[in-house]
Each structure stands twice: as structure tokens, then as C-alpha cells.
Design an enzyme around this catalytic site. Structure first.
Site, mmCIF file in Angstrom:
data_model
loop_
_atom_site.group_PDB
_atom_site.id
_atom_site.type_symbol
_atom_site.label_atom_id
_atom_site.label_comp_id
_atom_site.label_asym_id
_atom_site.label_seq_id
_atom_site.Cartn_x
_atom_site.Cartn_y
_atom_site.Cartn_z
ATOM 1 C CG ASP A 42 -0.336 -0.195 2.562
ATOM 2 O OD1 ASP A 42 0.772 -0.931 2.700
ATOM 3 O OD2 ASP A 42 -0.915 0.441 3.500
ATOM 4 C CG HIS A 43 3.195 2.608 2.498
ATOM 5 N ND1 HIS A 43 3.153 3.762 3.139
ATOM 6 C CD2 HIS A 43 2.300 1.761 3.297
ATOM 7 C CE1 HIS A 43 2.213 3.615 4.245
ATOM 8 N NE2 HIS A 43 1.790 2.140 3.999
ATOM 9 C CG HIS A 50 -1.195 4.493 7.108
ATOM 10 N ND1 HIS A 50 -1.419 3.319 8.202
ATOM 11 C CD2 HIS A 50 -0.585 3.983 5.962
ATOM 12 C CE1 HIS A 50 -1.108 2.372 7.478
ATOM 13 N NE2 HIS A 50 -0.727 2.435 6.327
#
Lengths: 326, 326
Positions: free
Chosen positions: A66-67, A270
């Protein structure tokens, strides 16, 4: 300085929030910078004023998908735009393995060079045009880092009163002194630039942290920092249920650290997709906000996708009103 | 049968169109199928009625990033949803290398099994619940395939008149005959199912092609096909300028093939982002449409993102009105 969030969700996108991505821009610069690049970051970029052509460097905090899963597509699209400038990607060594592996397995060829920098404790880079960038090591399931951006070009201001007192007439010589050059005066004296420059203001300093369960690891970086961007994946009660194995921070833990460190601006991001928009069900973003406000007296912001913030020369962070929901 | 386009752009996403992805669903089935999975496909899925939990198989036409860079994120999100059912990914062997490489370099661990099938000329699969799937090899810069979906469960209809003429009374025996079972009658005769079933209708047959510069390679598959979904990346004039090295098809070439092959429904997709919405500048989607219409007399559709189509039992394809732009 401008920050624009491209994604603010943890793990998986929701309809309102994409996974992590943050654009940084220094005033007047033709370049911009990206911190993290989750899948769909290039789609978010299409909704900003930024272009893959003017992107100078990408910083990846850690290797979780997800990064970083948006990297190959962003690189490919910059190639289709015929980018020719090299692009720096700085992150843990796994980032280079990931990108090179995808390029090879999918036969992705780029018309520009991708340069990799392997980030490790103590790493820093001073060669970028707008910022000096340093790292701090964090605590997560995989190596994870915070990037600290320190503005490079502080305006130099001349001490006009002293120039006049010393009988140095205005003219091109003042410009040279301001640029840091010493000058010879008509009477054969030498005027040294350092003697006529006023003390510079403090450079703006921004910390963007990756996933992390121990905010206090940022204590050294936090000195003189104007802004901390840090995860607040859960509220404290949910974090207790999820358990420490996720190695994330609660809103309370992040806020308490920022309070103790005296950081004047805190931007939380986040967020677990379980948190609903305020008024839309439980648990909600209002729970995150209330928990953070209870522990932090500074300027608190909860990031949302495409939200822009400006950090002015006095270190004041302000949200830029959104023109329209997109 | 339902088709829903998740992305219809070639190479890079635009604000209106994502890169390739197409959802397929058979009536009444609890499963669905995905053909191609460009970056951001999982984001599009969030705007449909489909879930990563009920996805039975993914078919990747070729290894170019705009057709597969969404795979790792979709797999990861299904994992975060605690999927446990195995998931089949069928495509050229490079697809497995890509996915396994990303899983390893980014430490992606899934709570379900991913099974890979390596597609090659002659490959077919009959074990999926809703469709028999075959492939045809296409012509592109990398190995590229079309997937042909042939509906498996055709309703069996009994010849009631013949049953009555033969004195076979209605009752549970009729159900057995309809299910294909032979039955013993009270008078010791045996009634064979095959003697009392009406000829079945033609199974619905849909071809979804990957990138391809030679539509006629689909001539064999096209026999009895109801629908062809095929790229029309450029108009003929732009294709001439771009040159044959791109190995894409023009709207004219695709339409002329569908006309010659007698395929009753043609859905064009994979449009170069240079084509603007009609009325918004040049070149435009209207140019693509005009070129295709001039060469094709059947039912022509230009796909757009999130557009749904139903293919009824008579082989009629119809666009489902969109509730709202999203």
C-alpha cells in the site's frame, strides 16, 4: 512549501481514500517530490497540478504494497510521456528489487534513467534542489523510515543599517554581498558578505513518517520540526483489539508524542478503512480526531485525499480550501 | 450474461478511463471472472457490485503493465478481507513470474492459494463453474491472447408433447429425464433422457481479445461467437502516424474483421488517451465510432468505464443504463 495528500487509507483503498501517497513542493520550484506511491497514485496525480514529468524524486518509507504498488505504473506513464530526466527513487533496498523485478518480468523499458538510493539509518541527501533529506529508522514489521525534509534556500537579507553606517554605497556590490560574495571597496577595504547578512530564519522542516508503532523514535528529528505527518491507523481501543502484531500507532500515541516533542503542527493519515466519515456510522473519523485532540494542544489536521496544505515561512500550517469534491 | 468494463484506456489512465479490466458474470452464479487487471482495477471494483471475495478466476491477456499492474494490490486486498478460497490466474507464463516476484520482494503473504495456469496456443479450461474458456494466439509485441468464454449450463427443455404421446405421466420422472437421467417406467419400458430433450439452444459465446494488430487471427474463434470485445487503440490515420511497431489495431481494421466474420455484436475498447470525449476536441471518440460504423453493420458499442452490458439467451447485447456518473 506545499503538501498535497494523494492517499490517506491504510492497507486497502476505500471509495473516498486511496492508499498512501504525498506530494511535496517548494515555493517557486519547477520540481516536486513524492513520498510513498501506493497503487493508484498516478490516478490521483491526474487530479492535481503535478505531472510525472516534473517529479524529481520518490521516497518510499517501506516495502508494503500500500506504499509502493503504484511505482511501476507511474514509471511507465512517465515513459509514455517521453520523460528523459533521470528519476531518483530512495527507499529500503527491497524497493529496488521490487521495481527492477517488475521491469524485467513485464518487459517495461523506460526512456529515462531510474536511480536508486538505498536508505539506511544515517542516510541523507543534500544534492536535491529544494530540500536536504534525512531519515530516521522506525519500528514496523519490515524496515520502515521517516523522511525529514529541510528547506535549502533561505532568503539572505542584508543589514542595510550596518552597510550605511560603514559607508558602503548601494549598487551592484550590495547584490554581491547578498549572494555571499566578498567585495573590494573603492577605498581598498574588503567588505565581507558574512559581516552584512542578517541571521537567516530557521529553515522549514517537515517529517513524513512511514508505518511505525513507536513515535518516540522520532524524538531527535522532531527538534525544530514544524510539521509531523504520521500514521494514526487506529484508535486506542481498536488497536488493543487488533493487537500489537500490526505494529501501527494509535491516534493517542501519535498525538501524545507530538505534544511531548513540542511539534507545532501534526497531520494524521493512514487511517484504517473501518473508520467511517463522521456521522456515517461507527467507528468514525470523529473518534480518531477526539482521541488525538485530547492528547495534543498544537494545530491538528486529519488528512484527506487531495487536501493541500501550505507551510509558510513562519512555520504556520494551513489547509487550502478544496475547490470542489472530485 | 453480464459484462462490466472496469477500464477502457490504452497504456495510461485518463481522468475518465482507467487501464484495462473487464468483469464477467453468468446469470445466477455466485462467482465472477476478471479479464485483465490494470493498475486501479481494485479501485474500480469498489464502484461495482462485485467483490474480491467472489472472484473465481483472473485471465491476463498479456504481460504489459496496463493489463496486469493491478494484480498485486487486488490480491493483497482480497487477503485483507480474509479470503480463503483459491484464486486462479491464467495468462502467459510471465504473469506468474511477475506476481511471484512482487510477492517475494514486497513480503506479500496471502491467506489463500493463488493457482497459476500458463496459457499457450490450444490451452482451454473446462473445470470452472460457469464457462468453458479457450484461447487464441494474437499478434503483439509480447505473447498476447484472446479468451473465448462459452457458457456451460444451457437449460434442458423436455419435449412435453412426445412424453404425453408416449404415455409417460408427469411426476418426478420428468425431472430425472430433464437432468439427463434415464428412468424405468411402471410397464418395465426404459425412457431415455436423450429421447425426450429438445435440442438445446446455442451456448452464448464471447471473445475478449488482448492487444493485437491482426484481428483475422480470431477467424476460427469467431464462428458462432455472439460478441467480440477487441481493442481499437487508434483511428486509421493515427495508426499510420504511430507506425506498425505499436502492433495495435485501428477501429477500421477491427470493425472490418467483425463484419467479415459475421459477429453480431462488437464492443471496442482500449482507446488511446489522445481521443477526447465527442465534442471536446480532436481527435475524438466520435472519429473512432465513425470509422468503425463505416466498416461494420452489426451492433456496435464503444465501451466506457463502469458500463455494463447484458447478453441475453438470444445473443442480443444491450447496454445497461448507468444509474449515475461516479
Amino acid at each position: 512549501m506545499e503538501l498535497q495528500f494523494l492517499g490517506t487509507s491504510s492497507g486497502t483503498p476505500s471509495r473516498a481514500r486511496n492508499v498512501s501517497g504525498l506530494a511535496l513542493h517548494a515555493p517557486g520550484s519547477k520540481h516536486w517530490y513524492l513520498v510513498d506511491c501506493g497503487e493508484g497514485t498516478q490516478h490521483r496525480i491526474l487530479r492535481t497540478n503535478y505531472s510525472p514529468m516534473s517529479l524529481r524524486a520518490i521516497f518510499i518509507t517501506h516495502i508494503h504494497g500500500d506504499h509502493c504498488y503504484g511505482l511501476p505504473g507511474l514509471l511507465a506513464s512517465a515513459g509514455l510521456l517521453n520523460r528523459s530526466e533521470p528519476l531518483l527513487i530512495a527507499g529500503p533496498p527491497a524497493v529496488e528489487r521490487f521495481v527492477r523485478g517488475v521491469m524485467e518480468s513485464t518487459e517495461l523499458r523506460l526512456p529515462y534513467a531510474v536511480e536508486f538510493a538505498h536508505v539506511a539509518p544515517g542516510w541523507a541527501i543534500s544534492s536535491l534542489p529544494d530540500f536536504r533529506v534525512e531519515v530516521a529508522e522506525l519500528s514496523h514489521r519490515v524496515p520502515s523510515f521517516a523522511f525529514t525534509f529541510v528547506e535549502k534556500s533561505i532568503e539572505r537579507r542584508l543589514d542595510i543599517g550596518k552597510l550605511e553606517r560603514d559607508g558602503i554605497a548601494s549598487g551592484p556590490g550590495w547584490g554581491q554581498l547578498q549572494r555571499g560574495e566578498d567585495i573590494a571597496l573603492p577605498d581598498c577595504r574588503v567588505a565581507r558578505s558574512a559581516d552584512y547578512l542578517l541571521p537567516g530564519r530557521r529553515p522549514r522542516k517537515l517529517i513524513v513518517a512511514g508505518d511505525n508503532d513507536t513515535p518516540s523514535l522520532l524524538a531527535a528529528q522532531a527538534q525544530d520540526a514544524h510539521v509531523l505527518v504520521h500514521e494514526a491507523t487506529y484508535t486506542e481501543d481498536v488497536l488493543q483489539k487488533v493487537g500489537p502484531g500490526s505494529q501501527h500507532s494509535s491516534a493517542r500515541a501519535t498525538a501524545a508524542f507530538a505534544e511531548e516533542a513540542g511539534i507545532p503542527n501534526l497531520v494524521l493519515t493512514h487511517f484504517s478503512p473501518r473508520y467511517q466519515p463522521a456521522g456515517n456510522g461507527s467507528p468514525s473519523m470523529a473518534d480518531i480526531e477526539a482521541e488525538a485532540r485530547a492528547a495534543y494542544q498544537g494545530s491538528l489536521f486529519l488528512a484527506s485525499d487531495l487536501q493541500r496544505y501550505t507551510l509558510d515561512r513562519h512555520g504556520v500550517l494551513a489547509a487550502v480550501p478544496l475547490p470542489n469534491a472530485s
